[in-house]
Design an enzyme around this catalytic site. Structure first.
Site, PDB file in Angstrom:
ATOM      1  CE1 TYR A   1      -3.274   0.218   4.272  1.00 38.55           C
ATOM      2  CE2 TYR A   1      -4.124  -1.904   4.988  1.00 38.55           C
ATOM      3  CZ  TYR A   1      -3.728  -1.041   3.975  1.00 38.55           C
ATOM      4  OH  TYR A   1      -3.777  -1.460   2.671  1.00 38.55           O
TER       5      TYR A   1
ATOM      6  CB  SER B   1      -0.879  -0.002   1.253  1.00 36.75           C
ATOM      7  OG  SER B   1      -1.466   1.261   1.452  1.00 36.75           O
TER       8      SER B   1
ATOM      9  CE  LYS C   1      -1.756  -4.426   3.195  1.00 34.26           C
ATOM     10  NZ  LYS C   1      -1.959  -5.742   2.550  1.00 34.26           N
TER      11      LYS C   1
END
Ligand code: WQD
Length: 325
Positions: free
Chosen positions: A145, A121, A149
Site C-alpha cells: 500500500y 499517505s 502511494k
C-alpha cells in the site's frame, strides 16, 4: 473552478466534496467505481460517473469527461487503502492504486488538464528512525500500500517534468471521525472504527502491543479529523492552479500531536455512556511504535492547520456510527 473528484463516493472523498460545496465550489464531478464507495455519499446534484480508473479502457471515457466538463483541477482519492490486504494482494493494490494514477495522468495529459491534488499517505515513510516525521524524512514504505502511494507520487513528479503537471501530494497521517453518519467510514480495520465496532457489539478491543518505547507501551499515532483533512485539500487548490509553477510538492497532513492507543481508549471511556474494555495483545507485524507528523510546512506554504481536537474526533466517531448499507 471546475473539479473532478475521483473516489468521491468514498469516506474521505465524500468529505472533501462536502467541504468544497460548503466553500461555494459547486461545479464538481465525481468519478468512482463504487467497489468500496457508496452512491449515497454523493449529493444528488453532483454528477457521479461509475468508472474503474484501474482499467486502461477507462482512459478514452475519462479524457472525454475531462474535456466535456472543462475540468480545471483533479482531486484524486480513488485507491484501495487497507494495509493488511495489500500484503496479501500486492498485484491488486499496484493495479488499483498505481494503475488508476497512471491512467488518470494519461487522460489529463490528453485533455490538457495539468492540475492535481493527490491523496498520499504517511505509509510512504514506513518505519522511520525518528518518531516525528518531516516531508524530507526518507521514504521507505514497508508494505505494498505504502509502495503504491510512493510510486504514484513519483508518477506525478515525472509528469511535472515531462508535460508541466502542477501537483500537491498530501501525506495523510491517521484520519478518523466524520461529519455525519451518511459519510462515516464503514471499514473497521483502523483503530477508531474498530473501537466503534467493538462498542456497538459489546465486545472487547484488542490492543496490539504494549511493550513499545512510548508513554504507556502502546503505539502512538497522529489522529486528524477527516473534516480538517478535507479542508487541507481546499487549501492546496491555489498551489496547483494556472499561475503556479509546474512541480510536485508533498505535505504531511496531521495535527503534530501524538496519541497512544490507550489514550484513545481513555478518550472514548470519557464520553458519556460509553463503556470500553480491552485486552493487551501481541504486537501487529509492521506497526512502527510511534509516528507523529511535523506539520509546519503545510502551515507555512498553504496556511492550513488542523482545528479539531482528539475529543472532537472521538465524539464524532460515537455520534455518527455509519448507516447500515
Ligand atoms: C493505529 C494503531 C494499531 C486496531 C493507518 C492506515 C494507513 C495510513 C496511516 C492512510 C496501531 C492499533 C488498531 C485495533 C489496535 N493512512 N490498533 N487495535 O496502522 O497507523 O495506519 O493510518 O493512508 O493507510 O492503515 O492505523 O488505525 O490500523 O492502527 O491496537 O483493533 O492502533 O496496532 O498501533 P495505522 P490503524
Amino acid at each position: 473552478m471546475r473539479l473532478l473528484v475521483t473516489g468521491g463516493a468514498g469516506y474521505i472523498g465524500s468529505h472533501f466534496v462536502s467541504a468544497a460545496r460548503r466553500r461555494g465550489l459547486e461545479d464538481i464531478t465525481v468519478v468512482d467505481d463504487l467497489s468500496t464507495g457508496l452512491r449515497r455519499r454523493v449529493p444528488a446534484e453532483v454528477p457521479l460517473h461509475e468508472i474503474d480508473l484501474s482499467r486502461d479502457s477507462s482512459v478514452p471515457e475519462l479524457t472525454a469527461l475531462l474535456r466535456d466538463r472543462g475540468i480545471d483541477v483533479v482531486v484524486h482519492f480513488a485507491a484501495k487503502k487497507v494495509v493488511g490486504d495489500s500484503v496479501v494482494q500486492p498485484e491488486e493494490y499496484f493495479r488499483a492504486n498505481i494503475g488508476s494514477t497512471v491512467n488518470l495522468l494519461t487522460a489529463m495529459r490528453a485533455a490538457d488538464v495539468d492540475s492535481m491534488v493527490f491523496s498520499s499517505s504517511a505509509a510512504v515513510y514506513g518505519e522511520p528512525e525518528a518518531t516525528v516525521v518531516y516531508e524530507d524524512t526518507p521514504t521507505a514504505p514497508i508494505n505494498p500500500y505504502g509502495q503504491s502511494k510512493l510510486v504514484s507520487e513519483l508518477s506525478l513528479e515525472n509528469a511535472a517534468r515531462a508535460w508541466g503537471l502542477r501537483a500537491v501530494a498530501l501525506r495523510y497521517f491517521n484520519v478518523a471521525g466524520a461529519e455525519s453518519a451518511q459519510l462515516a467510514d464503514t471499514t473497521t480495520t483502523n483503530l477508531m472504527p474498530a473501537i466503534r465496532d467493538v462498542i456497538t457489539r459489546g465486545d472487547r478491543l484488542s490492543v496490539f502491543g504494549s511493550d513499545y518505547d512510548t508513554v504507556d507501551g502502546t503505539c502512538v499515532r497522529d489522529y486528524v479529523h477527516v473534516v480538517d483533512l478535507a479542508e487541507a485539500h481546499l487549501a492546496a487548490l491555489p498551489a496547483v492552479t494556472r499561475d503556479a509553477p509546474a512541480r510536485t510538492l508533498a505535505y504531511n497532513v496531521g495535527t503534530g500531536q501524538g496519541s497512544s492507543v490507550l489514550e484513545i481508549v481513555e478518550a472514548f471511556r470519557s464520553y458519556p455512556g460509553i463503556t470500553l474494555d480491552y485486552d493487551l495483545c501481541p504486537r501487529r507485524p509492521g506497526d512502527p511504535g510511534a509516528l507523529t507528523a511535523d506539520v509546519s510546512r503545510i502551515a507555512e506554504d498553504l496556511g492550513w492547520t488542523s482545528r479539531h481536537s482528539r475529543e472532537d474526533i472521538v465524539a464524532s466517531v460515537v455520534d455518527f456510527a455509519p448507516l447500515a448499507d
